[in-house]
Design a protein around this motif. Structure first.
Motif, PDB file in Angstrom:
ATOM      1  N   HIS A 126       0.841  -1.197   0.000  1.00 31.76           N
ATOM      2  CA  HIS A 126       0.000   0.000   0.000  1.00 31.76           C
ATOM      3  C   HIS A 126       0.877   1.249   0.000  1.00 31.76           C
ATOM      4  N   THR A 142       1.989   5.224   0.364  1.00 29.76           N
ATOM      5  CA  THR A 142       1.706   6.474   1.048  1.00 29.76           C
ATOM      6  C   THR A 142       2.636   7.539   0.492  1.00 29.76           C
ATOM      7  N   THR A 147       4.869  10.398   0.615  1.00 34.15           N
ATOM      8  CA  THR A 147       5.620  10.945   1.742  1.00 34.15           C
ATOM      9  C   THR A 147       6.096  12.369   1.469  1.00 34.15           C
ATOM     10  N   THR A 203       3.172   9.237  -8.385  1.00 36.57           N
ATOM     11  CA  THR A 203       3.012   8.169  -7.395  1.00 36.57           C
ATOM     12  C   THR A 203       2.770   6.831  -8.090  1.00 36.57           C
TER      13      THR A 203
END
Length: 367
Positions: A28, A30, A32, A331
């Protein structure tokens, strides 16, 4: 926890986006940290020229291949300094590269992205995963869009929803909310024609917030002529780029409308983007949730017009789903790098038309 960096410079060439993404043991992501830099103007001009065939382009392409890789490396160094993360803490950079040709149809289909991954690895000291699109093309796919697999992993919910990326080219992901197949394809021009017109007639890199388009009137005759391009009626899987929708194509359609006010042309180009998107959305359902990302998400006139075209849709950005709209694609390529490192497929054959799932990209070690 594993860090990967995603790099993206899209069709609009409006900058280099770098995203530092942390993955848990389940993969998963995230977000940052993130950072953007502009492409140096001389290199930007060269990349624009390379998008139109001409003589000596191979020599120029080779030099631009390394130059854009060094610009990517600068974005990485700046990102790491900003995040206070060392290069040896990053497992890999997932670099999309700068597309200068995308010809996904025919017996010798190909796609070409610049940004020499070996140069990028040497300049950053970080392993690079790059060249994501060509494996899918080798398996009979379009090589694009690749982001629907990421959209499915991160944004799928219990209810149907659409993810719309409006970059130079607009692409749509249809997340059904059940076990049925995800759909995704390029709808046609996003910002690329509007950007070209802004450079040509207003000496601006783009129509800031759609202000020029808002001051003009849509010319319906021109709009219908533009919408007559066979790409819009072509069934998915399909993908496109500036090879089809470029300044020369636009100028050809304007020959009979040479006296149109420049603002009216801009309004018509915005309407072209909106109508091609809205038609694509309505092919699947007449109401639902539509989440925007990419540069077009920041164009309030485009968003206003799109909402008018899709009155029964809730229109917002991917910020509402937990990922800022500007950073979705960068991303996604960090995610694709993570998938490569873990031997997991990165494409959706239902989207691209490839014969099977595949681990995408090539690995370029820094050591």
């Amino acid at each position: 926890m594993t860090y990967c960096i995603g790099l993206m410079s899209g069709t609009s060439m409006d900058g280099i986006d770098a995203a530092l993404v942390q993955f848990d043991e389940h993969g998963h992501p995230t977000l940052t940290a993130h950072h953007s830099i502009e492409i140096p103007p001389p290199l930007l001009a060269e990349l624009h020229r390379l998008c139109t065939p001409n003589d000596k382009e191979i020599d120029r392409m080779g030099r631009a291949d390394r130059a854009i890789a060094l610009a990517f490396a600068e974005a990485v160094h700046n990102l790491l300094a900003k995040a206070e993360v060392r290069a040896d803490e990053v497992a890999a950079i997932g670099s999309h590269g700068q597309t200068v040709r995308h010809m996904p149809d025919g017996p010798h289909a190909f796609t070409l992205q610049l940004g020499c991954p070996s140069t990028l690895a040497a300049a950053t000291g970080i392993d690079v995963v790059a060249d994501f699109r060509r494996k899918d093309i080798a398996l009979g796919g379009q090589g694009a869009p690749l982001v629907p697999a990421f959209h499915q992993a991160l944004f799928a919910g219990a209810q149907p929803r659409f993810i719309l990326n409006i970059g130079g080219i607009a692409n749509l992901t249809c997340l059904p909310g059940d076990k049925s197949a995800v759909m995704g394809f390029d709808t046609g021009p996003g910002n690329t024609l509007m950007d070209a017109w802004a450079r040509e007639r207003f000496n601006q890199p783009f129509d800031d917030d759609g202000a020029i388009a808002a001051s003009g009137q849509v010319n319906e005759v021109l709009l219908q002529r533009l919408l007559s391009h066979p790409y819009f009626a072509q069934p998915a899987p399909k993908s496109t780029g500036r090879e089809l929708f470029n300044a020369s194509w636009l100028w050809g359609h304007l020959e009979t409308d040479a006296n149109l006010p420049a603002e009216d042309v801009m309004a018509t180009l915005l309407a072209l983007t909106v109508q091609s998107i809205a038609t694509s959305v309505r092919q699947h359902t007449q109401q639902g949730e539509l989440y925007l990302c990419g540069g077009g998400a920041f164009n309030s006139e485009l968003r206003r017009t799109l909402q008018l075209a899709l009155p029964d849709f809730t229109l917002t950005t991917t910020d509402a789903l937990g990922l800022p709209s500007k950073w979705v694609e960068a991303t996604a390529f960090a995610w694709l790098a993570w998938r490569h490192l873990n031997g997991l497929p990165g494409n959706l054959p239902a989207v691209t038309g490839a014969s099977r799932e595949a681990v995408l990209g090539g690995w370029y070690p820094a050591a």
